[in-house]
Design a protein around this motif. Sequence first.
Motif, mmCIF file in Angstrom:
data_model
loop_
_atom_site.group_PDB
_atom_site.id
_atom_site.type_symbol
_atom_site.label_atom_id
_atom_site.label_comp_id
_atom_site.label_asym_id
_atom_site.label_seq_id
_atom_site.Cartn_x
_atom_site.Cartn_y
_atom_site.Cartn_z
ATOM 1 N N VAL A 136 0.835 -1.205 0.000
ATOM 2 C CA VAL A 136 0.000 0.000 0.000
ATOM 3 C C VAL A 136 0.868 1.253 0.000
ATOM 4 C CG1 VAL A 136 -1.792 1.273 1.236
ATOM 5 C CG2 VAL A 136 -1.856 -1.217 1.187
ATOM 6 N N PHE A 137 1.921 1.262 0.827
ATOM 7 C CA PHE A 137 2.788 2.439 0.940
ATOM 8 C C PHE A 137 3.475 2.763 -0.379
ATOM 9 C CE2 PHE A 137 6.876 4.444 1.935
ATOM 10 C CZ PHE A 137 6.463 5.510 2.725
ATOM 11 N N VAL A 138 4.047 1.751 -1.010
ATOM 12 C CA VAL A 138 4.818 1.986 -2.240
ATOM 13 C C VAL A 138 3.902 2.393 -3.396
ATOM 14 C CG1 VAL A 138 6.257 0.868 -3.989
ATOM 15 C CG2 VAL A 138 6.729 0.504 -1.566
ATOM 16 N N THR A 139 2.721 1.731 -3.514
ATOM 17 C CA THR A 139 1.840 2.023 -4.651
ATOM 18 C C THR A 139 1.038 3.312 -4.469
ATOM 19 O OG1 THR A 139 0.123 0.608 -3.677
ATOM 20 C CG2 THR A 139 1.621 -0.394 -5.283
ATOM 21 N N THR A 140 1.091 3.889 -3.277
ATOM 22 C CA THR A 140 0.360 5.154 -3.060
ATOM 23 C C THR A 140 1.320 6.298 -2.757
ATOM 24 O OG1 THR A 140 0.005 4.543 -0.735
ATOM 25 C CG2 THR A 140 -1.752 4.036 -2.288
ATOM 26 N N VAL A 141 2.038 6.219 -1.651
ATOM 27 C CA VAL A 141 2.905 7.325 -1.239
ATOM 28 C C VAL A 141 4.079 7.494 -2.207
ATOM 29 C CG1 VAL A 141 4.410 8.194 0.584
ATOM 30 C CG2 VAL A 141 2.243 7.108 1.166
ATOM 31 N N VAL A 142 4.774 6.405 -2.508
ATOM 32 C CA VAL A 142 5.952 6.519 -3.380
ATOM 33 C C VAL A 142 5.529 6.855 -4.812
ATOM 34 C CG1 VAL A 142 8.000 5.352 -4.244
ATOM 35 C CG2 VAL A 142 7.214 4.912 -1.915
ATOM 36 N N ALA A 143 4.546 6.113 -5.337
ATOM 37 C CA ALA A 143 4.076 6.394 -6.700
ATOM 38 C C ALA A 143 3.487 7.799 -6.790
ATOM 39 C CB ALA A 143 3.037 5.349 -7.119
ATOM 40 N N GLY A 144 2.711 8.200 -5.768
ATOM 41 C CA GLY A 144 2.167 9.549 -5.768
ATOM 42 C C GLY A 144 3.231 10.605 -5.635
ATOM 43 N N GLY A 145 4.252 10.332 -4.831
ATOM 44 C CA GLY A 145 5.358 11.283 -4.699
ATOM 45 C C GLY A 145 6.108 11.485 -6.004
ATOM 46 N N ILE A 146 6.267 10.412 -6.778
ATOM 47 C CA ILE A 146 6.931 10.528 -8.087
ATOM 48 C C ILE A 146 6.123 11.436 -9.007
ATOM 49 C CG2 ILE A 146 7.580 9.236 -10.163
ATOM 50 C CD1 ILE A 146 8.191 6.863 -8.275
ATOM 51 N N ALA A 147 4.799 11.251 -9.009
ATOM 52 C CA ALA A 147 3.950 12.092 -9.855
ATOM 53 C C ALA A 147 3.976 13.548 -9.405
ATOM 54 C CB ALA A 147 2.518 11.556 -9.833
ATOM 55 N N LEU A 148 4.109 13.790 -8.105
ATOM 56 C CA LEU A 148 4.195 15.168 -7.612
ATOM 57 C C LEU A 148 5.539 15.806 -7.952
ATOM 58 C CD1 LEU A 148 2.568 14.887 -4.055
ATOM 59 C CD2 LEU A 148 1.654 16.100 -6.031
ATOM 60 N N VAL A 149 6.615 15.029 -7.825
ATOM 61 C CA VAL A 149 7.947 15.563 -8.093
ATOM 62 C C VAL A 149 8.136 15.859 -9.570
ATOM 63 C CG1 VAL A 149 10.409 14.959 -8.121
ATOM 64 C CG2 VAL A 149 9.035 14.519 -6.091
ATOM 65 N N LYS A 150 7.681 14.959 -10.430
ATOM 66 C CA LYS A 150 7.923 15.103 -11.871
ATOM 67 C C LYS A 150 6.754 14.495 -12.643
ATOM 68 C CE LYS A 150 11.098 15.971 -15.201
ATOM 69 N NZ LYS A 150 11.831 17.243 -15.358
ATOM 70 N N PRO A 151 5.738 15.281 -13.015
ATOM 71 C CA PRO A 151 4.657 14.744 -13.851
ATOM 72 C C PRO A 151 5.220 14.103 -15.115
ATOM 73 C CG PRO A 151 4.089 16.920 -13.040
ATOM 74 C CD PRO A 151 5.528 16.702 -12.675
#
Length: 540
Positions: A136-151
């Motif tokens: 859950v953490f990797v598929t939400t927080v990490v994946a979401g963080g990647i999209a926030l850092v660099k669309p």
Amino acid sequence: CWEVRKRNSSEWCHFIRSNPDCRLDGGFLDYLDGVFCVFPPQLLPLAVTLYALWLLYLFIILGVTAEKFFCPNLSAISTNLKLSHNVAGFSLTSPLHGVTFLAFGNGAPDVFSAVVAFSDPRTAGLAIGAVFGAGVFVTTVVAGGIALVKPFTAASRPFLRDVIFYMVAVFLTFVVLYLGRIRLGEALGYLGLYVFYVLTVVLCTWIHRRQRGDGLAPPGAWEPEMPTDVEAPEPPGTNSGDYGEEYRPLLPSRETSLRILTSALSPLDYRKWRRKPWYWRLFKAFRVPVELLLLLTVPVVDPDKDDLNWRRPLNCLHILTSPLLCVLTLKSGAYGLYQIQGIFPVWGLVTLVASALALIIFITTSNEEPPKYHCVFAFLGFLASAMWINAAATELVNILRTLGVIFQLSNTVLGLTLLAWGNSIGDTFSDLTMARQGYPRMAFSACFGGIIFNILVGVGLGCLLQMTSSQPLVKLEPDSPLVWVLAGALGLSLAFSLVTVPAQCFQLGKAYGLCLIAYYLLFLSVALLTEFRVIRFPTP
């Protein structure tokens, strides 16, 4: 064992020592005995603080061992076995990143933690919580963080492939938990599914290359972009390695064995130390003791260096220290301390044989040129680093179980929070750093590829190793309704991504990232409220 906190503090120690459920299997320290017998009741907060600090240091040990010793030796083994880096690990020129060797290297702490947790039915909830919680953490927080850092535009085919495989793995785990046991065929099915996943990745890449004619056309929206340069060259006068060599003199000179040994055992690069900020130095100071112990006990072979990282004095010392480490950490030293015929300990025999072998190697080799059999040290380093990780994972599971007894928390909630966060923090930083450097699609792909390995190999291998010929099954009875919240939350997050990402034509921006992070916060709130029985769910 939870009943201990309901008793008078004067009875804690007797209860812990007389209750079989309070015995910790494996490990070098008895944390329950320490907190309830060694520390007086008034100093319980101090004991908890010390345990929390030790828990953080165990995560540091796991991370350093995997990054600096386990993964490099895996890379050296794959090179010596003539394996393609496309399949062996994380290649910067191929989409077959991390499906076998590097996935094992990056997921080693997770897998070893799962194997240790599954070894005892009382801690199996830790493994389930960590596997689902990290997912859950990797598929939400990490994946979401990647999209926030660099669309970015996601790689469509790898994304759909990985999400579908991961959903199948989650469903298989859900069924196993519902049945309350996992049999031999189901454990082998986990490993077989991962093999099928690897073959699918290989086949898809081969077909894609045939379609492109092995050209160097720019990647499309269905393919992760690959960086052309591994890293930018550093300016003169700098050293990029943690264990970098000193600047070589203009004229070659022969170094003495003592100088080679002392320089090889130095975990600090003093030029790098002077350039770094204070917080980096502070963290490095905490890492130095464990790095020094690892340098003393784990050889590292580096195929990228001309000398393959051959350090004759240190490598000969490794011939003695690595086998000793293995026998003294296997089963928490039970085998190493065993007396042969009741007279001579196993560790003594290992010391004699290893010392003789080290002396022969020292006499028959030179400081300047590695021997032809130097590749054997990669296998020795792989084994020694694996024993380090296993020992740290055992202590980690035991201390988490102790904290669960102290705070009256289920193993599942400890697994989905502390264990999942600790094992995922390294991947989080590496993926976000990769995204900031301009490779968000590669980082996004890594989010799903790594956790597929963790759930399939972690659960499959962890349960398989606990089976015997007399009992070819492992009981997996959920210790709280939180397990079903975890499974449902992970399945829902994957379904959300499977629907929304193609709906956006694989264009992932900040709105998608914010939704994923908000989803994780909502899930964490529901999980904690369920744990403290504010929210009650009917169990199957």
